[in-house]
Design a protein around this motif. Structure first.
Motif, PDB file in Angstrom:
ATOM      1  N   SER A   1       6.213  -8.302   2.135  1.00 39.94           N
ATOM      2  CA  SER A   1       6.746  -9.217   1.167  1.00 39.94           C
ATOM      3  C   SER A   1       7.666  -8.569   0.250  1.00 39.94           C
ATOM      4  CB  SER A   1       5.772 -10.220   0.544  1.00 39.94           C
ATOM      5  OG  SER A   1       6.543 -10.918  -0.366  1.00 39.94           O
TER       6      SER A   1
ATOM      7  N   ARG B   1       0.668  -7.952   4.254  1.00 39.98           N
ATOM      8  CA  ARG B   1       1.680  -8.938   3.875  1.00 39.98           C
ATOM      9  C   ARG B   1       2.340  -8.857   2.575  1.00 39.98           C
ATOM     10  NH1 ARG B   1       2.086 -13.380   7.321  1.00 39.98           N
ATOM     11  NH2 ARG B   1       0.686 -13.444   9.160  1.00 39.98           N
ATOM     12  N   TYR B   2       1.466  -8.265   1.627  1.00 39.96           N
ATOM     13  CA  TYR B   2       1.909  -8.283   0.277  1.00 39.96           C
ATOM     14  C   TYR B   2       3.183  -7.072   0.418  1.00 39.96           C
ATOM     15  CZ  TYR B   2       2.201  -6.598  -4.516  1.00 39.96           C
ATOM     16  OH  TYR B   2       2.608  -6.134  -5.695  1.00 39.96           O
TER      17      TYR B   2
ATOM     18  N   TYR C   1      -3.088   0.521   4.481  1.00 39.57           N
ATOM     19  CA  TYR C   1      -3.368  -0.673   3.637  1.00 39.57           C
ATOM     20  C   TYR C   1      -4.859  -1.181   3.964  1.00 39.57           C
ATOM     21  CZ  TYR C   1      -1.944  -2.266   8.349  1.00 39.57           C
ATOM     22  OH  TYR C   1      -1.772  -2.412   9.811  1.00 39.57           O
TER      23      TYR C   1
ATOM     24  N   VAL D   1      -3.919  -9.046   4.074  1.00 37.74           N
ATOM     25  CA  VAL D   1      -3.420  -9.463   2.927  1.00 37.74           C
ATOM     26  C   VAL D   1      -2.574  -8.524   2.586  1.00 37.74           C
ATOM     27  CG1 VAL D   1      -4.313 -10.506   0.823  1.00 37.74           C
ATOM     28  CG2 VAL D   1      -5.403 -11.291   2.867  1.00 37.74           C
ATOM     29  N   GLU D   2      -3.100  -7.334   2.227  1.00 32.56           N
ATOM     30  CA  GLU D   2      -2.444  -6.322   1.488  1.00 32.56           C
ATOM     31  C   GLU D   2      -1.066  -5.920   2.423  1.00 32.56           C
ATOM     32  OE1 GLU D   2      -3.286  -2.445  -1.067  1.00 32.56           O
ATOM     33  OE2 GLU D   2      -4.107  -2.500   0.978  1.00 32.56           O
TER      34      GLU D   2
END
Length: 351
Positions: free
Chosen positions: A167, A163-164, A156, A160-161
């Motif tokens: 998620s 966490r994406y 990653y 941010v990625e």
């Protein structure tokens, strides 16, 4: 027994006739000397006894030949059944004991054939269930493993990625849990889960349930209206399961009826039944899909993936809940509206 009695009666009649004939011949015929010699040296009684026995056997064979032929036919039928031809039917040629035996064999064969067919259907149902479960469990699980592998190998770009990815894996895990929960509940219902029955006012129950859906309705700019011709309709049901069933039906109306902006719940008394209709005004269910709408893992939109549709068990669970409590459920769909109708017997209170 009928052949025996018939042969016995004929034998006695013929023996008497022969005895009278012999007496007549002794008195008026040239054959009197041989007959007199037989009577004097052997005796009329032994001769008549031997003649009667031989005559009886001949008559019994003659009168029972149809019975023997029918017995052979029954035996042939049993051989056909034993060879696996369970649809073979032995002809019913008489109304006596043999006819009863043939009828009993046919009934037994039919029942065994039906049990065998039910066993085959049960085996097919089990295999279909395993196939459906395997497919629906594998889809989210593959996605979860894929994203976890990306995280495990640090593939990653930034947090941010990361966490994406987390998620998405979390959402897939929630979907997997919903599917397992639905499957567990469906299995329990179809294995005869005990019901906690009580007197339920369906007007009050659906009114409270509609209020609980207000936040969900507001999110999609929809409205739910209840139309009832009665203030109270009492049925005997398991309240918790009933809530689950109508939760599924209203959720289904919200999900697929958003274009119509309205969900109508009609409650009325028809003769001795409480009739509830949940109506949405979205896209109609294709006519070819209507007969299968309550089948497990069946999704109307085949192009829609499991990510966007339900688990495919919601309506199957609803049908199991309704029928387990003595109710009936049906669906009809036109270009104007889609209606899910349920019916229950009303409680009859004694005055």
């Amino acid at each position: 027994m009928a052949a025996f009695l018939k042969s016995l009666i004929l034998m006695i009649a013929l023996v008497i006739a022969v005895h009278l004939l012999a007496y007549y011949l002794i008195q008026h015929s040239v054959l009197d000397r041989p007959l007199i010699w037989v009577v004097n040296h052997i005796g009329s009684t032994p001769v008549l006894a031997v003649f009667g026995c031989v005559l009886f056997l001949a008559l019994f064979f003659w009168t029972s030949k149809n019975m023997i032929s029918y017995l052979k036919e029954i035996r042939s039928g049993l051989q056909q059944l034993a060879s696996g031809k369970l649809d073979y039917v032995i002809p019913l040629r008489s109304a006596d004991e043999l006819g009863d035996i043939a009828l009993s064999i046919n009934v037994l064969s039919k029942q065994f054939n039906e049990l065998l067919e039910e066993e085959r259907n049960a085996e097919k149902t089990k295999n279909d269930l395993i196939t459906g479960v395997s497919h629906d469990l594998r889809t989210p699980l593959t996605s979860i493993l894929g994203f976890l592998e990306l995280i495990e190998k640090d593939r990653y770009q930034d947090e941010v990625e990361l966490r994406y990815f987390v998620s998405i894996a979390y959402e897939k895990s929630l979907r997997l849990k919903r599917l397992i929960d639905d499957l567990f509940e469906y299995t329990k219902l179809n294995n005869g889960m005990p019901l906690v029955l009580a007197e339920i006012d369906v007007v009050d129950l659906l009114g409270q349930l509609a209020e609980e859906f207000v936040p969900s309705l507001e999110k999609v700019d929809m409205l739910c209206q209840i139309h009832s011709t009665e203030s109270t309709l009492m049925i005997m049901a398991d309240g918790d399961l009933l809530v689950r069933a109508y939760d599924n039906l209203i959720s289904n109306a919200l999900q697929y009826g958003q274009a119509g902006k309205l969900v109508d719940i009609h409650i009325e008394k028809i003769k001795t039944e409480a009739v509830i209709r949940i109506v949405n005004y979205g896209e109609p269910i294709p006519a070819q899909d209507v007969p299968y709408i309550f089948d497990r893992f069946y999704r109307v939109d085949r192009a829609r993936t499991a990510d966007f549709g339900g688990t495919g068990l919601g309506l199957a669970i609803t049908k199991s809940i309704i029928e387990a409590q003595g109710g009936r459920i049906s669906v009809s769909s036109t270009a104007k509206e889609t209606i899910f109708e349920t019916r229950y017997s009303l409680l009859q209170h004694k005055a």
